[in-house]
Scaffold this motif. Structure first.
Motif, PDB file in Angstrom:
ATOM      1  N   LEU A 154       0.421   9.700   7.338  1.00 46.31           N
ATOM      2  CA  LEU A 154       1.681   9.239   7.928  1.00 46.31           C
ATOM      3  C   LEU A 154       2.171  10.197   9.011  1.00 46.31           C
ATOM      4  O   LEU A 154       2.520   9.791  10.119  1.00 46.31           O
ATOM      5  CB  LEU A 154       2.753   9.100   6.838  1.00 46.31           C
ATOM      6  CG  LEU A 154       4.153   8.855   7.385  1.00 46.31           C
ATOM      7  CD1 LEU A 154       4.308   7.421   7.834  1.00 46.31           C
ATOM      8  CD2 LEU A 154       5.204   9.200   6.349  1.00 46.31           C
ATOM      9  N   TRP A 155       2.188  11.491   8.684  1.00 44.32           N
ATOM     10  CA  TRP A 155       2.756  12.448   9.644  1.00 44.32           C
ATOM     11  C   TRP A 155       1.818  12.684  10.807  1.00 44.32           C
ATOM     12  O   TRP A 155       2.261  13.095  11.883  1.00 44.32           O
ATOM     13  CB  TRP A 155       3.185  13.730   8.929  1.00 44.32           C
ATOM     14  CG  TRP A 155       4.383  13.438   8.074  1.00 44.32           C
ATOM     15  CD1 TRP A 155       4.402  13.306   6.714  1.00 44.32           C
ATOM     16  CD2 TRP A 155       5.711  13.142   8.518  1.00 44.32           C
ATOM     17  NE1 TRP A 155       5.665  12.955   6.286  1.00 44.32           N
ATOM     18  CE2 TRP A 155       6.490  12.850   7.383  1.00 44.32           C
ATOM     19  CE3 TRP A 155       6.314  13.090   9.771  1.00 44.32           C
ATOM     20  CZ2 TRP A 155       7.838  12.517   7.454  1.00 44.32           C
ATOM     21  CZ3 TRP A 155       7.658  12.762   9.851  1.00 44.32           C
ATOM     22  CH2 TRP A 155       8.401  12.483   8.700  1.00 44.32           C
ATOM     23  N   THR A 156       0.503  12.423  10.623  1.00 43.61           N
ATOM     24  CA  THR A 156      -0.398  12.457  11.777  1.00 43.61           C
ATOM     25  C   THR A 156       0.018  11.397  12.782  1.00 43.61           C
ATOM     26  O   THR A 156       0.009  11.623  13.996  1.00 43.61           O
ATOM     27  CB  THR A 156      -1.853  12.209  11.336  1.00 43.61           C
ATOM     28  OG1 THR A 156      -2.196  13.155  10.335  1.00 43.61           O
ATOM     29  CG2 THR A 156      -2.809  12.358  12.508  1.00 43.61           C
ATOM     30  N   VAL A 157       0.402  10.213  12.282  1.00 46.45           N
ATOM     31  CA  VAL A 157       0.861   9.141  13.170  1.00 46.45           C
ATOM     32  C   VAL A 157       2.128   9.568  13.908  1.00 46.45           C
ATOM     33  O   VAL A 157       2.244   9.407  15.128  1.00 46.45           O
ATOM     34  CB  VAL A 157       1.131   7.848  12.372  1.00 46.45           C
ATOM     35  CG1 VAL A 157       1.724   6.793  13.285  1.00 46.45           C
ATOM     36  CG2 VAL A 157      -0.141   7.334  11.728  1.00 46.45           C
ATOM     37  N   VAL A 158       3.086  10.140  13.162  1.00 46.67           N
ATOM     38  CA  VAL A 158       4.342  10.564  13.799  1.00 46.67           C
ATOM     39  C   VAL A 158       4.064  11.631  14.853  1.00 46.67           C
ATOM     40  O   VAL A 158       4.595  11.580  15.973  1.00 46.67           O
ATOM     41  CB  VAL A 158       5.338  11.091  12.743  1.00 46.67           C
ATOM     42  CG1 VAL A 158       6.588  11.633  13.419  1.00 46.67           C
ATOM     43  CG2 VAL A 158       5.700   9.983  11.762  1.00 46.67           C
ATOM     44  N   VAL A 159       3.195  12.599  14.505  1.00 47.32           N
ATOM     45  CA  VAL A 159       2.875  13.662  15.462  1.00 47.32           C
ATOM     46  C   VAL A 159       2.194  13.060  16.695  1.00 47.32           C
ATOM     47  O   VAL A 159       2.499  13.427  17.836  1.00 47.32           O
ATOM     48  CB  VAL A 159       1.988  14.741  14.799  1.00 47.32           C
ATOM     49  CG1 VAL A 159       1.437  15.703  15.840  1.00 47.32           C
ATOM     50  CG2 VAL A 159       2.786  15.500  13.751  1.00 47.32           C
ATOM     51  N   ALA A 160       1.284  12.087  16.471  1.00 50.82           N
ATOM     52  CA  ALA A 160       0.617  11.432  17.603  1.00 50.82           C
ATOM     53  C   ALA A 160       1.651  10.759  18.502  1.00 50.82           C
ATOM     54  O   ALA A 160       1.582  10.840  19.737  1.00 50.82           O
ATOM     55  CB  ALA A 160      -0.401  10.410  17.102  1.00 50.82           C
ATOM     56  N   ALA A 161       2.651  10.102  17.882  1.00 48.74           N
ATOM     57  CA  ALA A 161       3.700   9.445  18.664  1.00 48.74           C
ATOM     58  C   ALA A 161       4.499  10.475  19.470  1.00 48.74           C
ATOM     59  O   ALA A 161       4.866  10.241  20.621  1.00 48.74           O
ATOM     60  CB  ALA A 161       4.630   8.665  17.740  1.00 48.74           C
ATOM     61  N   LYS A 162       4.736  11.643  18.856  1.00 43.75           N
ATOM     62  CA  LYS A 162       5.474  12.708  19.555  1.00 43.75           C
ATOM     63  C   LYS A 162       4.655  13.273  20.714  1.00 43.75           C
ATOM     64  O   LYS A 162       5.210  13.719  21.710  1.00 43.75           O
ATOM     65  CB  LYS A 162       5.801  13.832  18.572  1.00 43.75           C
ATOM     66  CG  LYS A 162       6.833  13.434  17.549  1.00 43.75           C
ATOM     67  CD  LYS A 162       8.217  13.549  18.142  1.00 43.75           C
ATOM     68  CE  LYS A 162       9.266  13.248  17.095  1.00 43.75           C
ATOM     69  NZ  LYS A 162      10.609  13.277  17.658  1.00 43.75           N
ATOM     70  N   PHE A 163       3.341  13.286  20.545  1.00 44.81           N
ATOM     71  CA  PHE A 163       2.473  13.768  21.626  1.00 44.81           C
ATOM     72  C   PHE A 163       2.555  12.837  22.827  1.00 44.81           C
ATOM     73  O   PHE A 163       2.806  13.266  23.940  1.00 44.81           O
ATOM     74  CB  PHE A 163       1.012  13.848  21.147  1.00 44.81           C
ATOM     75  CG  PHE A 163       0.642  15.171  20.576  1.00 44.81           C
ATOM     76  CD1 PHE A 163       1.310  15.679  19.486  1.00 44.81           C
ATOM     77  CD2 PHE A 163      -0.373  15.911  21.138  1.00 44.81           C
ATOM     78  CE1 PHE A 163       0.983  16.908  18.954  1.00 44.81           C
ATOM     79  CE2 PHE A 163      -0.714  17.152  20.621  1.00 44.81           C
ATOM     80  CZ  PHE A 163      -0.041  17.645  19.522  1.00 44.81           C
ATOM     81  N   VAL A 164       2.305  11.520  22.589  1.00 44.19           N
ATOM     82  CA  VAL A 164       2.268  10.600  23.727  1.00 44.19           C
ATOM     83  C   VAL A 164       3.657  10.446  24.334  1.00 44.19           C
ATOM     84  O   VAL A 164       3.784  10.066  25.491  1.00 44.19           O
ATOM     85  CB  VAL A 164       1.686   9.221  23.345  1.00 44.19           C
ATOM     86  CG1 VAL A 164       0.255   9.356  22.883  1.00 44.19           C
ATOM     87  CG2 VAL A 164       2.541   8.536  22.299  1.00 44.19           C
ATOM     88  N   ALA A 165       4.700  10.786  23.565  1.00 41.59           N
ATOM     89  CA  ALA A 165       6.055  10.717  24.108  1.00 41.59           C
ATOM     90  C   ALA A 165       6.210  11.663  25.289  1.00 41.59           C
ATOM     91  O   ALA A 165       7.095  11.486  26.124  1.00 41.59           O
ATOM     92  CB  ALA A 165       7.078  11.063  23.025  1.00 41.59           C
ATOM     93  N   ARG A 166       5.347  12.670  25.369  1.00 39.45           N
ATOM     94  CA  ARG A 166       5.471  13.663  26.433  1.00 39.45           C
ATOM     95  C   ARG A 166       4.725  13.267  27.698  1.00 39.45           C
ATOM     96  O   ARG A 166       4.788  13.966  28.699  1.00 39.45           O
ATOM     97  CB  ARG A 166       4.951  15.013  25.932  1.00 39.45           C
ATOM     98  CG  ARG A 166       5.835  15.588  24.857  1.00 39.45           C
ATOM     99  CD  ARG A 166       5.365  16.945  24.404  1.00 39.45           C
ATOM    100  NE  ARG A 166       6.315  17.513  23.453  1.00 39.45           N
ATOM    101  CZ  ARG A 166       7.397  18.193  23.806  1.00 39.45           C
ATOM    102  NH1 ARG A 166       7.653  18.389  25.085  1.00 39.45           N
ATOM    103  NH2 ARG A 166       8.218  18.666  22.898  1.00 39.45           N
ATOM    104  N   VAL A 167       4.004  12.151  27.662  1.00 34.06           N
ATOM    105  CA  VAL A 167       3.328  11.685  28.871  1.00 34.06           C
ATOM    106  C   VAL A 167       4.404  11.275  29.883  1.00 34.06           C
ATOM    107  O   VAL A 167       5.328  10.545  29.532  1.00 34.06           O
ATOM    108  CB  VAL A 167       2.401  10.490  28.557  1.00 34.06           C
ATOM    109  CG1 VAL A 167       1.799   9.931  29.845  1.00 34.06           C
ATOM    110  CG2 VAL A 167       1.312  10.914  27.588  1.00 34.06           C
TER     111      VAL A 167
END
Lengths: 478, 181
Positions: A154-167
């Motif tokens: 679950l938190w891998t998904v959230v972290v992934a979302a936080k990563f792409v949020a920085r694009v």
């Protein structure tokens, strides 16, 4: 009798399936003669990857027959597979160690090709397609970690979302695209399910086909010889001559690949039987703040890097750096298509490869230890450790734990490892200095405790720390 | 191999040497155009389906998270609430949480539980008056400001209010980093 019946059928199949040209191609495909010697063992990693990928396909398809890609049920279905189904734990183990083997072998394969200079003319596209495959394999590993759908997933998904949020510009859209909505919800898991089962494997099969076709089309690179640089003007003619004097690929060279590939499969099965599958973590409750998520081992190096990178470079470390690394790898054969392949004439290649391996190894070890993570489960010291210490010291031990000091500091072998071990701190600095450190904090890594600790708290903690050096050598101490 | 070879000269190496005769050029363009059309016919709905989550915009809503009595003044309490437009099968995955603290009878503040570093869930440790992040050791003070570790900025906030004796939190999308950080 059987032969008389079977032979016409075999001949019919050979003709209608067009088997003979394929067999003839395989039988006639030649490789440089030196691969018949020990050098041939350097060429086995590609086939090892094919074997590991086959394990992934077979075990993955089997797991699909029971796994339920639902936000509410996935965790239960994995628990059922692992605990109740015959061979379920074994299949999950095969899939986990198969994935681990793929990540490891992709890196080893790449390292070998880099060190042998085999990416040079005319094999630039072999390398570039390999770089794309590296990205795809890492994406498979990450999405697989998400599909386990425990707190780590679950938190891998959230972290992934936080990563792409920085694009830049696209960030908000990519975040919702990753999550399948404004937050984690019913559409999140199925997105990664589709990626992991169809999109990524499809791309991998397509690119592996291209990669293998190119290996046959350009032929495998000959082992490098010092003093014989690659010259695009003459290389192909030279290689054709070398191939004409070469040896058949099958089975003269292929047997080594088969031996290595079987060894990989045996290792995957062996690890599964010895250690079992990766344990399932806590259920993926997005409201549960007591989660303690950790990524799988193959991204622990990056997890550690995110702690160690200079502060304030989040977008660089999470968006630009990965893109730059992948682009840089792709550009390598374009920028260095010719010249010496031998390591004796490429000292910098050795330095670079060594540095990368050392860095990845060190970061992985740090990421596995994760000393910066608060030790949520640490227990306060009591009279068992402190003996007949005065009440103020015992109270200090409680305060030291309750105020979170022990999450990050070891005392008498107990506690977190983010900050220094404080067992002997009182022998190093005076009580007033201690008080100042606690109240003001220290650098960027120790919170200022002004406003959190009362004067009594402070006095108790300092008394506790002062009592520790003497307790260290007591009998029965860890 | 090629029946449409109008010039009658089959190129010896199999390369389409006279592809540029007008008739063959036309046929090649028709083939490419038709293939593109077929791709478009299927591609448009597929892409539309894939980006549908982006178009399903739900406005943020106020969600009651409990009677004020469950939120003693000055204490930081983790409160769960339902997302604005949950899918029918989403179950517990449609829940989110925030940390709520009532300041007095009528006002309250609320913090997002996502760490501003990589997004892990921060945990409030009341005895230490700190939020701790399990992933990289980030810590935040009780006002949400960074206390230690790698987080680049303070915890994100939720809107929160007390109405008719109920504490209400306003839902929000996954908080985004401000530009240029």
């Amino acid at each position: 009798m059987i032969q008389r019946l079977a032979l016409p059928l075999v001949n019919w199949l050979r003709d209608r399936l067009g088997v003979d040209p394929l067999l003839a191609f395989l039988a006639n495909h030649k490789v440089p003669a030196s691969l018949g010697g020990r050098a041939g063992w350097m060429y086995v990693f590609g086939m090892c990857l094919v074997a590991a990928f086959a394990v992934q396909l077979v075990s993955g398809v089997a797991l699909t027959t029971v796994y339920v890609p639902s936000a509410t049920l996935a965790h239960d279905s994995i628990r059922y597979i692992t605990e109740d189904m015959p061979f379920g734990a074994i299949l999950r183990g095969l899939h986990f160690y198969g994935a681990s083997a793929m990540v490891l072998l992709v890196l080893v394969h790449m390292l070998q090709v880099y060190l042998a200079g085999a990416y040079k003319y005319p094999r630039e596209m072999n390398w570039i397609s390999g770089v794309v495959l590296l990205v795809l394999v890492m994406a498979m590993a990450l999405t697989g970690q998400m599909l386990r759908w425990d707190e780590d997933g679950l938190w891998t998904v959230v972290v992934a979302a936080k990563f792409v949020a920085r694009v830049p510009l696209l960030g908000p859209y990519l975040t919702e695209f990753v999550l399948g909505g404004p937050t984690v919800g019913g559409a999140t898991l199925t997105r990664f399910y589709a990626l992991h089962l169809f999109v990524l494997p499809g791309l991998i099969i397509g690119l592996v086909s291209l990669h293998m076709y190119l290996a046959l089309h350009h032929g495998v690179s000959e082992p490098p010889t010092t003093g014989q640089p690659v010259d695009p003007a003459t290389y192909k003619a030279k290689y054709q001559a070398l191939k004409a004097r070469g040896i058949p690929y099958f089975p003269d060279v292929a047997w080594k690949e088969i031996v290595a590939a079987v060894a990989v499969v045996v290792a995957i099965v062996g690890l599964t039987l010895a250690f079992g599958p990766k344990a399932i973590g806590s259920p993926p409750d997005p409201t549960q703040a007591f989660a303690d998520p950790r990524p799988d081992w193959f991204v622990r190096w990056y997890y550690a890097f995110l702690y160690l990178k200079p502060r304030g470079l989040e977008s660089f470390a999470m968006v630009y750096l990965p893109i730059l690394v992948v682009l840089g790898l792709m550009l390598l054969p374009i920028l260095r298509p010719a010249g010496e392949r031998s390591l004796w004439r490429r000292p910098w290649a050795v330095v670079i490869a060594g540095a990368v391996v050392l860095a990845l190894g060190t970061l992985t070890v740090m990421g596995m230890r994760a000393p910066w993570a608060p030790a949520y489960d640490t227990q306060p010291l009591g009279s068992a450790e402190l003996g007949d210490a005065p009440p103020e010291v015992l109270a200090g031990a409680q305060t030291f734990h309750a105020r979170g000091c022990q999450y990050c500091h070891v005392v008498l072998g107990e506690g977190g490892r983010y900050g220094p071990d404080l067992t002997e701190v009182a022998a190093r600095i005076t009580p007033p200095e201690l008080t100042v450190r606690i109240v003001q904090g220290h650098g960027q890594d120790m919170p200022a405790y002004v406003g959190i600790l009362s004067d009594d708290d402070l006095a108790r903690i300092v008394a506790f720390l002062q009592a520790l050096p003497a307790r260290r050598d007591q009998p029965g101490m860890r | 191999m090629c029946n449409g070879n109008v010039s009658g000269s089959e190129p010896s190496d199999g390369a389409p040497a006279d592809l540029l005769t007008p008739r063959r050029q036309f046929l090649a363009m028709v083939s490419a155009g038709l293939s593109g059309l077929a791709g478009l016919l299927v591609g448009v709905p597929v892409i539309g389906f894939l980006v549908a989550p982006l178009r399903r915009q739900a406005d943020d809503v106020w969600r009651a998270v409990g009677p004020a009595a469950e939120f003693p003044i000055g204490e930081t309490v983790r409160a769960s609430y339902l997302d604005p437009q949950p899918l029918p099968w989403a179950g517990f995955s449609a829940e989110s949480a925030a940390y709520v603290r009532r300041l007095d009878a009528g006002t309250a503040i609320a913090f997002s539980m996502y760490c501003t570093h990589t997004g892990c869930p921060v945990q409030w440790v009341s005895s230490a008056k700190l939020f701790f992040c399990p992933c990289h050791g980030g810590a935040f003070h009780d006002d949400g400001s960074v206390a230690a570790g790698p987080p680049p900025r303070a915890l994100d906030r939720h809107e929160v209010r007390v109405r008719n004796g109920m504490v209400e939190v306003r839902t929000r999308k996954m908080p985004l980093p401000p530009r240029g950080t």
